[in-house]
Write an enzyme that holds these catalytic residues in place. Structure first.
Site, PDB file in Angstrom:
ATOM      1  N   LYS A   1       0.799  -1.227   0.000  1.00  0.00           N
ATOM      2  CA  LYS A   1       0.000   0.000   0.000  1.00  0.00           C
ATOM      3  C   LYS A   1       0.832   1.276   0.000  1.00  0.00           C
ATOM      4  O   LYS A   1       0.351   2.334  -0.423  1.00  0.00           O
ATOM      5  CB  LYS A   1      -0.938  -0.009   1.210  1.00  0.00           C
ATOM      6  CG  LYS A   1      -2.102  -0.985   1.104  1.00  0.00           C
ATOM      7  CD  LYS A   1      -3.147  -0.510   0.114  1.00  0.00           C
ATOM      8  CE  LYS A   1      -4.415  -1.336   0.163  1.00  0.00           C
ATOM      9  NZ  LYS A   1      -5.454  -0.849  -0.748  1.00  0.00           N
TER      10      LYS A   1
ATOM     11  N   SER B   1       0.969  -9.878  -0.626  1.00  0.00           N
ATOM     12  CA  SER B   1       0.657  -8.448  -0.573  1.00  0.00           C
ATOM     13  C   SER B   1       0.806  -7.810   0.794  1.00  0.00           C
ATOM     14  O   SER B   1       0.876  -6.591   0.892  1.00  0.00           O
ATOM     15  CB  SER B   1      -0.770  -8.212  -1.084  1.00  0.00           C
ATOM     16  OG  SER B   1      -1.696  -8.955  -0.324  1.00  0.00           O
TER      17      SER B   1
END
Length: 547
Positions: free
Chosen positions: A91, A344
């Site tokens: 992110k 992720s």
């Protein structure tokens, strides 16, 4: 479940995506405006990804091979380690790219966002690097560990509402009231471009990839990677992976437009998004080659694979791309291909590990669980274990029922290690039924896996004198059967609990219908050669189990 089973893959066929006058031609016609709600054409995305300033804040993460899993699948499996970013997720790339593009006036006023997890930390760290104020609105139910992580990065935390939607509404209100810039977690072209740098790194690190598997929550990561790869190396298939309890992209593909799910599951909370973004849906619909869904059990198995192969500890949402890769490879019979996936994130709630460990065996098709009816008689356990033979028993739960009428059968909960999935489960059921037992396969029963296995028990029956013992014995196939064989059938077993935890020794709690005067019982146990302790007077046993 594959996309073919659920429908989305049909909407993503190349013939549907590349037809004349279809979505692709409309995408190419979009202008390059940066006004709110504007969309970019693929060429603009490519240019912005190539010049994204992510490396002022983010790492160029490694692409690592999972040797053991590659050998099992017959394909080369490589993992993009976005968990190694400073905020332990990808992110930071999108958040920094969006915030770096703000004007001096916007930077001076500051930014606001809504997030309960990784995006919040990405915005907070980006703001610290850029010398900006960052206000993060988080739901009131956000775990304290995540609130503290955002605060430690310099973010101002405001707790509001009981879910993300309420937090987002408050963040948008604050943006308007205080002149702050709202940094969207996924549905923003610059955020998408920042995430797209992962796609560029992937093809730089391995230009021979056949397929790339990407997790899908709001769609920012999948959009960014797909729009980059499909322009530079369109022969590489890009496949989105959703958790079955938050499959907002699959639902949107079926409906032809983004729709809001009534509710989502929170096991993989990093992808627990009720509605995919408008821009991310447009890109995913036109760029992804396929979309599949995975279960919590499959995700747990992928978390375990990552740990065993790479010693990486992934959060559930961080492992769903690998879970999808494994399912897709099995269902499509892939062999000899080079497969990549994105790990992720690794912002794991530590207490989830117990659940993940429990469910990973079933997710890997290495454990089956059954409910079995056996006669309530001495020696019945031993006969039952002999039917299982040398199969390794992973769990065994039984409690003499206080309400049992004379002649009523006993009901046990048993787990068995398997190697051949559904076929072996069917064989076990057939073996037990042939031996005269009533049996039900509970392997895919969510209630059984989450609750029932922990609720089998209760107090001793009225009028039954009971002594409890804990045992420690060496683990090996058939160990439980040998234990029961040595124990014999002289004493009626009133309680039995066994659950393997993967160590070299098994732990058993066993109750016998016996009194303190029955010295033969302990003499027999001394001859067993196993470590044991009497637990009859243990406070927990007396509180929950004793009559």
């Amino acid at each position: 479940m594959t996309a073919d089973e659920t429908g989305p893959s049909r909407a993503l066929r190349p013939s549907a995506r590349r037809g004349a006058g279809s979505r692709s031609s409309r995408v190419d016609a979009v202008n390059e405006s940066d006004t709110p709600g504007a969309t970019w054409d693929p060429g603009r995305y490519l240019r912005e990804i190539l010049r994204a300033p992510v490396y002022e804040a983010a790492e160029h993460t490694p692409l690592q091979t999972m040797e053991a899993l590659s050998a099992r699948l017959g394909c080369t499996v490589q993992v993009k380690r976005e968990d190694l970013q400073a905020v332990h997720s990808f992110k930071i790339r999108g958040a920094y790219t969006a915030m770096r593009a703000l004007s001096e006036a916007e930077r001076a006023r500051g930014v606001v966002t809504a997030s309960a997890g990784n995006h919040a930390q990405g915005v907070a760290r980006s703001a610290r690097l850029l010398g900006m104020r960052a206000l993060i609105v988080m739901p009131t139910v956000t775990p304290q560990i995540k609130v503290q992580a955002v605060a430690a990065l310099g973010g101002e935390v405001a707790l509001h509402g009981v879910n993300f939607d309420a937090a987002k509404a408050e963040a948008l209100r604050l943006a308007q009231a205080e002149g702050l810039t709202y940094i969207a977690p996924f549905d923003d072209p610059r955020v998408i471009a920042g995430q797209g740098t992962i796609g560029l790194e992937l093809i730089q690190q391995d230009a021979d990839l056949d397929r790339v598997f990407v997790p899908v929550g709001g769609g920012g990561l999948a959009s960014g990677i797909a729009v980059l790869i499909k322009q530079l190396m369109p022969e590489i298939k890009v496949i989105g992976v959703e958790h079955e309890e938050s499959a907002c992209l699959g639902a949107a593909l079926l409906a032809g437009e983004p729709i809001t799910l009534r509710q989502v599951g929170l096991f993989a909370e990093g992808v627990a998004v009720r509605r995919i973004g408008d821009e991310t849906f447009r890109l995913c619909q036109s760029m992804l080659d396929d979309v599949i869904t995975v279960s919590s059990d499959e995700t747990s198995a992928a978390v375990r694979d990552l740990f065993e192969d790479l010693r990486a500890i992934s959060e559930p949402s961080g492992a769903i791309a690998l879970a999808g890769l494994k399912r897709y490879a099995a269902e499509h019979g892939l062999a000899g291909e080079r497969l990549g996936c994105v790990l992720s994130g690794a912002n794991l709630n530590f207490h989830q590990l117990r659940y993940i460990s429990e469910r990973s065996e079933i997710g890997e098709q290495r454990e089956a669980i059954f409910g079995v009816t056996i006669p309530e008689a001495q020696g019945a356990f031993l006969r039952f274990a002999s039917v299982l033979g040398e199969r390794a028993v992973t769990e065994f739960n039984y409690r003499l029922s206080a309400s049992r009428a004379p002649g009523d059968p006993a009901r046990i909960f048993v787990g068995v290690r398997i190697a051949r999935g559904r076929q072996e489960r069917a064989e076990i059921v057939a073996d037990l039924e042939q031996a005269g037992y009533g049996v039900v396969d509970l392997t895919e029963d969510e209630l059984a896996k989450v609750h029932v296995r922990s609720m089998i028990g209760g107090r001793a029956s009225v009028g039954v004198a009971e002594r409890l013992f804990s045992f420690l014995f060496p683990e090996s196939p058939g160990a439980l059967a040998r234990f029961l064989d040595i124990l014999g059938s002289r004493w009626n077993i009133t309680l039995f609990h066994y659950r393997t935890d993967g160590t070299d020794y098994g732990r058993i709690l066993c109750g016998f219908a016996a009194t303190e005067q029955d010295t033969d019982l302990t003499e027999h146990m001394d001859r067993l050669g196993y470590v044991y302790h009497e637990e009859t007077s243990d406070p927990a046993a007396r509180f929950f189990l004793a009559r």
